[in-house]
Design an enzyme around this catalytic site. Sequence first.
Site, PDB file in Angstrom:
ATOM      1  N   ARG A   1      12.771  10.646 -36.596  1.00 46.43           N
ATOM      2  CA  ARG A   1      13.307  11.037 -35.304  1.00 46.43           C
ATOM      3  C   ARG A   1      12.157  11.423 -34.388  1.00 46.43           C
ATOM      4  O   ARG A   1      11.034  11.622 -34.814  1.00 46.43           O
ATOM      5  CB  ARG A   1      14.303  12.182 -35.452  1.00 46.43           C
ATOM      6  CG  ARG A   1      13.673  13.538 -35.681  1.00 46.43           C
ATOM      7  CD  ARG A   1      14.738  14.633 -35.797  1.00 46.43           C
ATOM      8  NE  ARG A   1      15.700  14.603 -34.723  1.00 46.43           N
ATOM      9  CZ  ARG A   1      17.013  14.866 -34.894  1.00 46.43           C
ATOM     10  NH1 ARG A   1      17.479  15.145 -36.083  1.00 46.43           N
ATOM     11  NH2 ARG A   1      17.825  14.838 -33.877  1.00 46.43           N
TER      12      ARG A   1
ATOM     13  N   LYS B   1      20.449  19.762 -29.405  1.00 44.00           N
ATOM     14  CA  LYS B   1      21.604  19.758 -28.504  1.00 44.00           C
ATOM     15  C   LYS B   1      22.175  21.150 -28.345  1.00 44.00           C
ATOM     16  O   LYS B   1      22.662  21.515 -27.290  1.00 44.00           O
ATOM     17  CB  LYS B   1      22.691  18.839 -29.076  1.00 44.00           C
ATOM     18  CG  LYS B   1      22.665  17.434 -28.523  1.00 44.00           C
ATOM     19  CD  LYS B   1      24.003  16.756 -28.853  1.00 44.00           C
ATOM     20  CE  LYS B   1      23.812  15.269 -29.048  1.00 44.00           C
ATOM     21  NZ  LYS B   1      25.021  14.618 -29.568  1.00 44.00           N
TER      22      LYS B   1
ATOM     23  N   GLU C   1      27.746  11.384 -31.368  1.00 46.64           N
ATOM     24  CA  GLU C   1      28.900  12.263 -31.303  1.00 46.64           C
ATOM     25  C   GLU C   1      28.995  12.735 -29.856  1.00 46.64           C
ATOM     26  O   GLU C   1      27.999  13.188 -29.283  1.00 46.64           O
ATOM     27  CB  GLU C   1      28.732  13.487 -32.217  1.00 46.64           C
ATOM     28  CG  GLU C   1      29.989  14.352 -32.198  1.00 46.64           C
ATOM     29  CD  GLU C   1      29.833  15.667 -32.954  1.00 46.64           C
ATOM     30  OE1 GLU C   1      28.714  16.050 -33.282  1.00 46.64           O
ATOM     31  OE2 GLU C   1      30.873  16.310 -33.201  1.00 46.64           O
TER      32      GLU C   1
END
Length: 563
Positions: free
Chosen positions: A267, A277, A41
Amino acid sequence: MTDKKDNQETPKSLNFIEQMVEKDIQEGRNNGRIQTRFPPEPNGYLHIGHAKAICMDFGIAEKYNGTCNLRFDDTNPSKEEVEYVDAIQEDIQWLGYKWDKICFTSEYFQQLWDLAVQFIKDGKAYIDEQSSDEMAKQKGTPTEAGTASPFRSRPMEESLKLFEKMNTGEIPEGAMVLRAKIDMAASNMHFRDPIMYRVVNHPHHRTGTTWKAYPMYDFAHGQSDYFEGVTHSLCTLEFEVHRPLYNWYIDQFANSDYRPYQTEFNRLNITYTVMSKRKMLQLVQEGLVTGWDDPRMPTIGGLRRRGYTPASIHSFIDKIGYTKYEALNDVSLLESSIREDLNEKATRVSAVIDPIKLILTNYPEDQVEMMEAVNNPGDETAGKHEIPFTKELYIERNDFMEDAPKKFFRMTIDKEVRLKSAYIIKCTGCKKDEAGNITEVYAEYDPQTKSGMPESNRKVKGTIHWVSVEHSLPAEVRIYDRLFNVENPSEEKETDFRDLLNPDSLIVNTAARVEPWLKNAKHMENFQFQRTGYFNIDPDSTADKLVFNKTVGLKDSWTKKNS
RNA sequence: UGUCUCAUGGUGUAAUGGUAGCACUGCAGUUUUUGGUACUGCCUGUCAAGGUUCGAAUCCUUGUGAGACAACCA
């Protein structure tokens, strides 16, 4: 160093995703075709965690003769910006990957819209006019079933009309959503009539104001995979619970023999490293770092400016592997990867970070000798360079001790020490100011021991580095330490993460000197200096400032930094 | 008191019913014009209890622990 390559490499075992892909090829699933995608994104910069996903997505395509698209998952215009779209592309390229096609989920908005309309017509979706609070209440909890929305049995024609209105601008944000009609009692919360579309009034960075209704991730992602022809939709573990819904949506409309399959892997978590983020954005916005590519940031750009090479990042990712176990990797594994890479490739230079003057009392006043130094002790083909040698030198302050313990191998009074690539010297004394601080160190050199001369082979316990006072250049030095000082910042979820910032993460030292030829060595990307660490010239840099990086490298390392 | 997922040295990761290996870390030693590098050695492991089997890290059962899921984020 060369025989390292001669060692027959034991074939590396395949990770579970590679095994799955090989099985899929053997069994002819999707006709043995392999297509992946990397779907960021565009709401922030890529970080080392994304590098793990990138290496997987692009790596699988590369290894199995498939293709990999870069797809920007831009379904939430309120958070996304063109700046990020550009930065993401640069970082992927820097890592050495090429996408087959670049695309945007927004390119499928029409297709997704048409599909949503079909869902409504098939009685599989309805417009809900409840508030998000009301919807949350009736959604139930993981252990209790939900209840039906009062709008659940709304006539199809009515939903259809309202859906059109959601996209005209007459419906304010939050007033209504399109929900899939699935099962309010499902044990998987994502099946309790998930939202397919919502209204967002913020203009989209690509489609402008064409759309007012935007698809949610779950309705967009699998379909986009399908439209594109993705065979292996690889993502991180937190999407595991979404997979049944991913499949359900595709089941509703797909009628070809092809379909995409989602697989999840763990992850990346690294000690001392925050990779959220949201928090990184906050660090940038509050000016706690100089930007997304501040060398203390775990972003690809930050690592690059800190001196990491693409090769070092690849080898790191290679070492940590892919599993379904939520691991916390020790940051030393990342650091060892860059040390290994720079040790092999980096050119050695001299620099004195915390200088103290050394005067060779028996060396001719105005003499300048050019000393030859190897560029890389492990690689003869790397060549040599010259360093000017004079009566007055700078050495590291901590390379001299007046009262040295027995195990101290460097400079101390009445003992011999070797000046790297130059002479063996014998320390004769030092000078102090009123406060007792050492201001100068004195020594005599032995003219018979210049490097290369037979006498220079004499055994001397210590060797230290130096630069000529006259020829040295001052430089701004920035010392970087870890940005955070807790081992596992993710454990401190409830705390304000700013409390976890390491106050020593950036230290500016203006006293440093570097030898002059460094200034002209712009063609060289990497430098290493052995005891002090590794040097790197920031490829973006135009200034002659140096950054000292404490984490990377042996004990310390340097990066040339722009202002 | 739901659904799903996971559990191998300090950390990460292999072994896919047949000798528990590798990397990082740490500690020793050898070499060395930087105490680095390189090389050698050492330390430390199958979450627990049952079961199947000639043989189990692997298969089964139960338990324990960890994580994900209740955003009009992705």
